[in-house]
Design a protein around this motif. Structure first.
Motif, PDB file in Angstrom:
ATOM      1  N   LYS A 161       0.811  -1.216   0.000  1.00  0.00           N
ATOM      2  CA  LYS A 161       0.000   0.000   0.000  1.00  0.00           C
ATOM      3  C   LYS A 161       0.846   1.269   0.000  1.00  0.00           C
ATOM      4  CE  LYS A 161      -2.623  -0.907   3.599  1.00  0.00           C
ATOM      5  NZ  LYS A 161      -3.738  -0.777   4.593  1.00  0.00           N
ATOM      6  N   GLU A 173     -10.578  -3.086  -6.536  1.00  0.00           N
ATOM      7  CA  GLU A 173     -10.930  -4.258  -5.726  1.00  0.00           C
ATOM      8  C   GLU A 173     -11.086  -5.489  -6.614  1.00  0.00           C
ATOM      9  OE1 GLU A 173     -14.050  -5.468  -2.165  1.00  0.00           O
ATOM     10  OE2 GLU A 173     -14.705  -4.062  -3.715  1.00  0.00           O
ATOM     11  N   GLU A 287       1.256 -10.647   7.310  1.00  0.00           N
ATOM     12  CA  GLU A 287       0.824  -9.761   8.394  1.00  0.00           C
ATOM     13  C   GLU A 287       1.484 -10.091   9.732  1.00  0.00           C
ATOM     14  OE1 GLU A 287      -0.732  -7.159   7.816  1.00  0.00           O
ATOM     15  OE2 GLU A 287      -1.835  -7.437   5.946  1.00  0.00           O
ATOM     16  N   HIS A 297       0.874  -3.168   6.165  1.00  0.00           N
ATOM     17  CA  HIS A 297       0.935  -2.267   5.014  1.00  0.00           C
ATOM     18  C   HIS A 297       0.606  -2.996   3.709  1.00  0.00           C
ATOM     19  CE1 HIS A 297       2.914   0.952   7.379  1.00  0.00           C
ATOM     20  NE2 HIS A 297       3.446  -0.068   8.038  1.00  0.00           N
ATOM     21  N   GLY A 299      -2.231  -4.408   0.993  1.00  0.00           N
ATOM     22  CA  GLY A 299      -3.583  -4.291   0.479  1.00  0.00           C
ATOM     23  C   GLY A 299      -3.944  -5.577  -0.246  1.00  0.00           C
ATOM     24  N   TYR A 300      -5.246  -5.861  -0.352  1.00  0.00           N
ATOM     25  CA  TYR A 300      -5.696  -7.100  -0.975  1.00  0.00           C
ATOM     26  C   TYR A 300      -6.810  -6.818  -1.976  1.00  0.00           C
ATOM     27  CZ  TYR A 300      -3.164  -8.944   3.017  1.00  0.00           C
ATOM     28  OH  TYR A 300      -2.182  -9.204   3.952  1.00  0.00           O
ATOM     29  N   SER A 354      -2.955 -13.875  13.351  1.00  0.00           N
ATOM     30  CA  SER A 354      -2.851 -13.817  11.888  1.00  0.00           C
ATOM     31  C   SER A 354      -2.311 -15.127  11.323  1.00  0.00           C
ATOM     32  CB  SER A 354      -1.944 -12.659  11.453  1.00  0.00           C
ATOM     33  OG  SER A 354      -0.586 -12.918  11.755  1.00  0.00           O
ATOM     34  N   ALA A 375      -8.410  -8.383   9.760  1.00  0.00           N
ATOM     35  CA  ALA A 375      -9.346  -7.358   9.292  1.00  0.00           C
ATOM     36  C   ALA A 375      -9.133  -6.980   7.832  1.00  0.00           C
ATOM     37  CB  ALA A 375      -9.230  -6.113  10.181  1.00  0.00           C
ATOM     38  N   SER A 376      -7.884  -6.996   7.387  1.00  0.00           N
ATOM     39  CA  SER A 376      -7.589  -6.566   6.020  1.00  0.00           C
ATOM     40  C   SER A 376      -7.763  -7.655   4.977  1.00  0.00           C
ATOM     41  CB  SER A 376      -6.155  -6.025   5.947  1.00  0.00           C
ATOM     42  OG  SER A 376      -5.224  -7.026   6.335  1.00  0.00           O
ATOM     43  N   PHE A 377      -7.763  -8.920   5.414  1.00  0.00           N
ATOM     44  CA  PHE A 377      -7.817 -10.004   4.425  1.00  0.00           C
ATOM     45  C   PHE A 377      -8.828 -11.110   4.721  1.00  0.00           C
ATOM     46  CE2 PHE A 377      -4.577 -11.265   7.530  1.00  0.00           C
ATOM     47  CZ  PHE A 377      -4.920 -12.574   7.817  1.00  0.00           C
TER      48      PHE A 377
END
Length: 451
Positions: A161, A173, A287, A297, A299-300, A354, A375-377
């Protein structure tokens, strides 16, 4: 049966050279039950497996008295070794990690124990909690469960990111492959020594062959038509392969022809590449701040597409028990523990949430600690798994199931040989046209068995 005879010859030929490369430590054993025994487990050398190897002695062995001797191998070596051991009835291992490709084929040959029966007897295991795509992919034609999922995965895009922000790049996305190629060009060299993208180039049907076949699918290609006509040098297959090879050669990782999952994971976690398209299971490692410089840092985005609505693969590394084992009770206890909610909690509390081997249970995504860590993936992983369609992964009907593989015994040899030639093209030692023309001849020979 033709299939049994065919795969027996196939595995003997493809695996004969792998014996010298295998790790030592496994051996024959007798008896059944619990305390004071030992079992031999063969598994792939991915981070989640390395974690269980570290945790077993102080937990499972301490509680049950069952010693577990692990043999851990790189993916290509593991596939050869486990196929050779189970198909030839060598009986060296009591438990082995296999996946959705092997289960339906091997159950027809009577090589695996029905594990659903063991799971049903253990109320705490909660078989109903397993995600349906995992259960379906690890079941035989009789509907019985022949492998217990350790973790499940689809595929998606992972990106740095910070690099994208610095370059003013917005990653969609739901990106197309052309958009990814354009982003890779812009991100190439964003930091000293950084390349735009990492894509597997290591030969092997489950290494280079896996991501490449998803690209072939979404570009409109296929290995075989519904009536078993080979399409390896067809226009769409050729377009997809040229795209993949060109992208890796122009903006891919250093030494791409030798880079598989492990090498790309290292490249991404050490900030040597700006993007990576691969298994959703990699996110937990990326992560983990103890091993990843990019933790927090990343992004997915969903697996890139071209002509299809989705393109992510479906896979599970799962525990299977060969019929040759003489320690079924002890082996089943280990497998039930290794795929349990209890084990997931152990990983979360001991190593970090994670790193939980996720993608197999619905309840995993309801654990507050895991929700926070993932949360991000987490959500995109679950949706990618649920959205994968092994029966219809492309734009045309298929003769059998499989997103990143073709579910026939011969594909292990066919996919690997074609991947070897394409890997050579990535290395600049051969042309894509030659690779696919040679592959077409091999595929036509395979197709004759089904026409």
């Amino acid at each position: 049966m033709r299939t049994r005879r065919m795969i027996h010859v196939l595995v003997t030929a493809t695996a004969a050279g792998s014996l010298l490369a295998a790790c030592s430590g496994a051996g024959g054993s007798t008896g059944s039950g619990g305390g004071g025994q030992s079992i031999n487990v063969l598994m792939v050398g991915n981070p989640q497996m390395e974690d269980i190897a570290k945790l077993t002695k102080s937990t499972f062995t301490k509680d049950t008295g069952i010693k577990v001797n692990f043999t851990v191998l790189p993916e290509n070596e593991l596939r050869d070794k486990v196929t050779q051991d189970i198909a030839t009835q060598a009986g060296q291992y009591d438990v082995a990690t296999i996946g959705a490709y092997e289960v339906p084929i091997w159950t027809k040959n009577g090589w695996l124990h029905d594990l659903g029966a063991y799971a049903d007897k253990d109320a705490s295991f909660d078989k109903a909690d397993l995600l349906k795509p995992m259960v379906q992919s690890l079941s035989g034609s009789d509907g019985k469960l022949y492998a217990l999922p350790f973790y499940g995965e689809s595929s998606f895009l992972m990106y740095n990111k910070d690099v994208m922000k610095a370059k003013g790049i917005t990653v969609p996305e739901h990106p197309t492959w052309q958009q990814i190629a354009d982003i890779a060009a812009k991100a190439d060299g964003a930091e000293p020594g950084m390349r735009g993208i990492c894509l597997r180039g290591l030969a092997g049907w489950g290494e280079l062959g896996a991501p490449l076949t998803t690209v072939v699918n979404t570009f409109g290609g296929t290995w075989f038509t519904k009536d078993w006509k080979a399409q390896v040098n067809g226009p769409a297959f050729k377009k997809a392969t040229n795209f993949y090879v060109d992208l890796v050669r122009k903006h891919g990782e250093a030494g791409a022809a030798q880079a598989g999952f492990t090498e790309c994971l290292n490249a991404m976690s050490q900030k040597k590449v700006a993007m990576w398209y691969d298994a959703t299971s990699a996110a937990g490692s990326l992560e983990d701040p103890s091993s990843s410089k990019i933790a927090g840092h990343v992004g997915y985005a969903y697996a890139p597409t071209q002509e299809t609505k989705s393109s992510g693969w479906l896979w599970s590394w799962a525990w299977a028990m060969p019929k040759t084992t003489k320690k079924a009770d002890a082996a089943s206890k280990f497998m039930l523990w290794a795929s349990s909610k209890k084990y997931e909690k152990l990983v979360g509390e001991k190593l970090g949430w994670s790193r939980v081997p996720a993608g197999k249970r619905a309840s995993t995504y309801e654990i507050p600690q895991y929700q926070k860590a993932a949360a991000s993936f987490g959500d995109i992983t679950l949706k990618s798994i649920e959205g994968a369609d092994p029966a219809n992964p492309g734009v045309q009907p298929r003769p059998t199931v499989g997103v990143q593989y073709v579910a026939i015994p011969e594909f292990q040899d066919l996919g690997t040989k074609v991947a070897q030639e394409i890997s050579a093209a990535i290395a600049g030692k051969a042309s894509v046209d030659k690779a696919l023309n040679d592959g077409q001849k091999l595929a036509e020979d395979v197709a004759k068995n089904y026409q």
